[in-house]
Design a protein around this motif. Structure first.
Motif, PDB file in Angstrom:
ATOM      1  N   ARG A   1       0.805  -1.208   0.000  1.00 26.09           N
ATOM      2  CA  ARG A   1       0.000   0.000   0.000  1.00 26.09           C
ATOM      3  C   ARG A   1       0.846   1.269   0.000  1.00 26.09           C
ATOM      4  O   ARG A   1       0.483   2.244  -0.619  1.00 26.09           O
ATOM      5  CB  ARG A   1      -0.921   0.018   1.221  1.00 26.09           C
ATOM      6  N   LEU A   2       1.963   1.243   0.729  1.00 28.44           N
ATOM      7  CA  LEU A   2       2.830   2.410   0.747  1.00 28.44           C
ATOM      8  C   LEU A   2       3.395   2.666  -0.650  1.00 28.44           C
ATOM      9  O   LEU A   2       3.458   3.819  -1.095  1.00 28.44           O
ATOM     10  CB  LEU A   2       3.956   2.228   1.764  1.00 28.44           C
ATOM     11  N   ASP A   3       3.752   1.604  -1.351  1.00 26.65           N
ATOM     12  CA  ASP A   3       4.239   1.757  -2.724  1.00 26.65           C
ATOM     13  C   ASP A   3       3.172   2.359  -3.619  1.00 26.65           C
ATOM     14  O   ASP A   3       3.464   3.217  -4.466  1.00 26.65           O
ATOM     15  CB  ASP A   3       4.683   0.407  -3.298  1.00 26.65           C
ATOM     16  N   GLN A   4       1.930   1.934  -3.431  1.00 22.99           N
ATOM     17  CA  GLN A   4       0.819   2.478  -4.226  1.00 22.99           C
ATOM     18  C   GLN A   4       0.676   3.978  -3.966  1.00 22.99           C
ATOM     19  O   GLN A   4       0.548   4.764  -4.902  1.00 22.99           O
ATOM     20  CB  GLN A   4      -0.476   1.754  -3.893  1.00 22.99           C
ATOM     21  N   PHE A   5       0.720   4.365  -2.692  1.00 20.16           N
ATOM     22  CA  PHE A   5       0.627   5.789  -2.362  1.00 20.16           C
ATOM     23  C   PHE A   5       1.776   6.554  -3.009  1.00 20.16           C
ATOM     24  O   PHE A   5       1.576   7.620  -3.586  1.00 20.16           O
ATOM     25  CB  PHE A   5       0.643   6.009  -0.842  1.00 20.16           C
ATOM     26  N   GLN A   6       2.985   6.027  -2.918  1.00 19.83           N
ATOM     27  CA  GLN A   6       4.134   6.733  -3.473  1.00 19.83           C
ATOM     28  C   GLN A   6       4.014   6.894  -4.987  1.00 19.83           C
ATOM     29  O   GLN A   6       4.369   7.943  -5.531  1.00 19.83           O
ATOM     30  CB  GLN A   6       5.427   6.038  -3.063  1.00 19.83           C
ATOM     31  N   ASP A   7       3.497   5.875  -5.659  1.00 13.74           N
ATOM     32  CA  ASP A   7       3.270   5.986  -7.106  1.00 13.74           C
ATOM     33  C   ASP A   7       2.231   7.067  -7.408  1.00 13.74           C
ATOM     34  O   ASP A   7       2.404   7.867  -8.337  1.00 13.74           O
ATOM     35  CB  ASP A   7       2.804   4.650  -7.687  1.00 13.74           C
ATOM     36  N   LEU A   8       1.155   7.091  -6.630  1.00 10.84           N
ATOM     37  CA  LEU A   8       0.117   8.107  -6.824  1.00 10.84           C
ATOM     38  C   LEU A   8       0.641   9.504  -6.510  1.00 10.84           C
ATOM     39  O   LEU A   8       0.279  10.480  -7.170  1.00 10.84           O
ATOM     40  CB  LEU A   8      -1.103   7.791  -5.953  1.00 10.84           C
ATOM     41  N   PHE A   9       1.507   9.595  -5.510  1.00  5.65           N
ATOM     42  CA  PHE A   9       2.118  10.875  -5.160  1.00  5.65           C
ATOM     43  C   PHE A   9       2.936  11.415  -6.337  1.00  5.65           C
ATOM     44  O   PHE A   9       2.809  12.582  -6.713  1.00  5.65           O
ATOM     45  CB  PHE A   9       3.003  10.706  -3.918  1.00  5.65           C
ATOM     46  N   VAL A  10       3.757  10.557  -6.921  1.00  6.34           N
ATOM     47  CA  VAL A  10       4.577  10.965  -8.071  1.00  6.34           C
ATOM     48  C   VAL A  10       3.684  11.396  -9.232  1.00  6.34           C
ATOM     49  O   VAL A  10       3.922  12.425  -9.872  1.00  6.34           O
ATOM     50  CB  VAL A  10       5.532   9.827  -8.494  1.00  6.34           C
ATOM     51  N   GLU A  11       2.652  10.635  -9.494  1.00  5.91           N
ATOM     52  CA  GLU A  11       1.717  10.976 -10.575  1.00  5.91           C
ATOM     53  C   GLU A  11       1.054  12.328 -10.320  1.00  5.91           C
ATOM     54  O   GLU A  11       0.912  13.145 -11.229  1.00  5.91           O
ATOM     55  CB  GLU A  11       0.659   9.876 -10.717  1.00  5.91           C
ATOM     56  N   ALA A  12       0.659  12.570  -9.079  1.00  4.85           N
ATOM     57  CA  ALA A  12       0.019  13.844  -8.741  1.00  4.85           C
ATOM     58  C   ALA A  12       0.987  15.003  -8.944  1.00  4.85           C
ATOM     59  O   ALA A  12       0.601  16.059  -9.460  1.00  4.85           O
ATOM     60  CB  ALA A  12      -0.489  13.805  -7.298  1.00  4.85           C
ATOM     61  N   ARG A  13       2.245  14.823  -8.550  1.00  3.24           N
ATOM     62  CA  ARG A  13       3.244  15.883  -8.763  1.00  3.24           C
ATOM     63  C   ARG A  13       3.400  16.190 -10.253  1.00  3.24           C
ATOM     64  O   ARG A  13       3.500  17.347 -10.647  1.00  3.24           O
ATOM     65  CB  ARG A  13       4.604  15.472  -8.195  1.00  3.24           C
ATOM     66  N   LEU A  14       3.425  15.140 -11.074  1.00  6.28           N
ATOM     67  CA  LEU A  14       3.543  15.342 -12.519  1.00  6.28           C
ATOM     68  C   LEU A  14       2.331  16.091 -13.066  1.00  6.28           C
ATOM     69  O   LEU A  14       2.470  16.972 -13.924  1.00  6.28           O
ATOM     70  CB  LEU A  14       3.717  14.003 -13.233  1.00  6.28           C
TER      71      LEU A  14
END
Length: 84
Positions: free
Chosen positions: A1-14
């Motif tokens: 789940r933490l990996d999923q959040f981190q991926d979503l975080f990166v996507e949101a920054r982009l």
């Protein structure tokens, strides 16, 4: 789940970067909506993750990522408010 959040975080920054890049163009509204949705999704994933952890792990994850989430929300508001 933490990996999923981190991926979503990166996507949101982009998405926020794309929104800032499209300021004063006809694409801004579309990019702004995409950025809003991406940030909302990342925040929801973070909140879900926190809800699944015990108190000790929740504290650790909050210390490591809580500020990032607040920064993400602040960056979105700045771009949407024209402060790019």
């Amino acid at each position: 789940r933490l990996d999923q959040f981190q991926d979503l975080f990166v996507e949101a920054r982009l998405c926020i970067e794309d929104c800032a890049d499209s300021a004063d163009t006809t694409y801004f509204d579309e990019e702004a909506e995409a950025a809003r949705e991406a940030v909302d999704e990342a925040v929801r994933a973070f909140e879900t993750l926190l809800g699944e952890l015990d108190e000790e792990e929740r504290g650790r994850v909050m210390r490591q990522n809580g500020l990032k989430v607040e920064q993400l929300k602040g960056e979105l508001e700045m771009v949407l408010g024209g402060g790019h």
